[in-house]
Design an enzyme around this catalytic site. Structure first.
Site: not given
Ligand code: CAA
Length: 389
Positions: A136, A162, A246-247, A272, A283, A344, A371-372
């Site tokens: 995360s 993936t 992706g989300r 059933r 209900q 269920q 993906e979060g």
């Molecule tokens: N779009 C563009 N820029 C973005 C952004 C977005 N959605 N989110 C953040 N940023 C930018 C910010 O604007 C900031 O830039 P500036 O300093 O220039 O303004 C910079 O990125 C840092 O942002 P934050 O300070 O908000 O970053 P953070 O460290 O606090 O993290 C978070 C933010 C939303 C928690 C992020 O870390 C996050 O989404 N974490 C989850 C990661 C995730 O989804 N992982 C899954 C990986 S893929 C997977 O699941 C496997 C697969 O193969 C399917």
């Protein structure tokens, strides 16, 4: 599925939805249980999906894609996931996490080389951000890329990728300037044939078992500088932008699972009988059906709305993070809710491998995680609403 009045699907949208539905019902549904059981990657159906344009729906035709819009992508993905969420995640990652990043940030040479084969479904794309100790909190990755003349040398261990065991091309995020934290991350295109690229342990999983997930290891993996996507230090923004897309895909996947679970439960509740009447007439069961249906239609609105926001962003350049996070959050929790209620309502049968209901239950859970997580989506939404960084 009802056509919601506020979303006027064009004939083209209906055509792709119906084509995907026919394909899913005829080619995927009959094999889904077998591939879930064996955990085998469904190469043959994925290749057919590529030939039909499903592996690069929004990719411009000049780069081998179908050149359609985000709503088309969502409609097709939803149908595929009704039959099998494992096929769905392979399609989602190929389209969103892989292709969208290249479309938005790639050079035309990169698009030609790395988008064309993947959009046509001849090769498979993956996205690699997460590490064993960095999920995360994605900005804390340990993997390093160090410049050496015309190359970067990549070292590190990535996890939960993936399509990792089968991908031909992988977009990988690594630290190029660790002292700059998020602003020191860069994105690279790695071809699987590159020396020093090693596929690690394949994850044994609860659900989406026919999709392959693994660790990836980089040991002095030399990648030419022209394989950097975007500029040095732009990787975190690219990773986050791509995850927004992706989300929406995972939201559509969750919607497909929820609909499949709902349809099974609705049918069973009307057929059933117990205590002299269909169980749906009680209900306790009828209200479950009502709640499932309502949450599904609300999810659909949020997902289609996010798809339209992403479509608008192609011209406005505006972010659609809020719309994407709300759609993924609500749809994934709806998938879990519906799968839970469907098991269920089916009672013992819902727990049996005789029916696909237990698979929907196992498949639904991942949509609240990858993906979060739901917690991350709530963080994104609340930060946006409260004006916090
Ligand atoms: N779009 C563009 N820029 C973005 C952004 C977005 N959605 N989110 C953040 N940023 C930018 C910010 O604007 C900031 O830039 P500036 O300093 O220039 O303004 C910079 O990125 C840092 O942002 P934050 O300070 O908000 O970053 P953070 O460290 O606090 O993290 C978070 C933010 C939303 C928690 C992020 O870390 C996050 O989404 N974490 C989850 C990661 C995730 O989804 N992982 C899954 C990986 S893929 C997977 O699941 C496997 C697969 O193969 C399917």
């Amino acid at each position: 599925m009802s056509d919601l009045a506020i979303f006027q699907l064009t004939d083209e949208h209906k055509m792709i939805r119906d084509t995907a539905r026919d394909f899913a019902e005829n080619e995927i549904a009959p094999i889904a249980a077998r591939f879930d059981e064996s955990g085998e990657f469904p190469h043959a159906t994925i290749q057919k999906m590529g030939a039909m344009g499903f592996m690069g729906i929004e990719v411009p035709e000049e780069f081998g894609g179908a050149g359609m819009d985000t709503l088309s992508y969502v409609l097709a993905l939803e149908e595929i996931c009704k039959a099998d969420a494992a096929h769905g995640v392979i399609m989602s990652v190929n389209n969103s996490l892989y292709a969208y990043g290249l479309i938005k940030f790639g050079t035309s040479d990169q698009k030609k080389r790395f988008l064309t084969p993947v959009a046509a479904g001849k090769s498979i794309g993956a996205y690699s951000l997460t590490e064993p100790m960095s999920g995360s909190d994605a900005g804390t990755m340990k993997s390093r890329a160090v410049r050496d003349g015309d190359f970067y040398i990549l070292n590190g261990r990535k996890s939960w990728v993936t399509s990792g065991p089968v991908a031909d091309y992988i977009v990988v995020f690594m630290m190029t300037s660790p002292e700059k934290k998020q602003k020191g991350i860069s994105a690279f295109m790695v071809e699987a044939k590159t020396p020093g690229f090693i596929r690690g342990k394949k994850e044994p999983k609860l659900g989406i078992r026919a999709s392959a997930t693994s660790e990836l290891i980089f040991e002095n993996c030399r990648v030419p500088v022209e394989n950097m996507i975007g500029a040095e230090g732009e990787g975190f923004k690219i990773a986050m932008t791509v995850l927004d897309a992706g989300r929406i895909g995972i939201g559509a996947q969750a919607l497909g699972i929820a609909e499949a679970a709902y349809e099974a439960a609705r049918q069973y509740a009307s057929e059933r009988e117990a205590f002299g009447q269909p169980i749906g007439a009680f209900q306790g069961t009828g209200f479950k059906i009502a709640d499932m249906k309502t949450r599904i239609e609300a999810s659909r609105l949020l997902i289609y709305n996010a798809a339209l926001a992403k479509e608008r962003s192609k011209t406005s350049g505006e972010r659609f993070s809020l719309e994407a996070s709300m759609a993924k959050l609500f749809a994934s929790e709806t998938a879990m809710f519906c799968a839970h209620q469907a098991v269920q309502i089916h009672g013992g049968l819902g727990y049996s491998k005789e029916l696909p209901v237990e698979r929907y239950f196992r498949d639904a859970k991942i949509t609240e995680i990858y993906e979060g997580t739901s917690e991350i989506q709530r963080m994104v939404i609340s930060r946006a609403e409260l004006g916090l960084k």
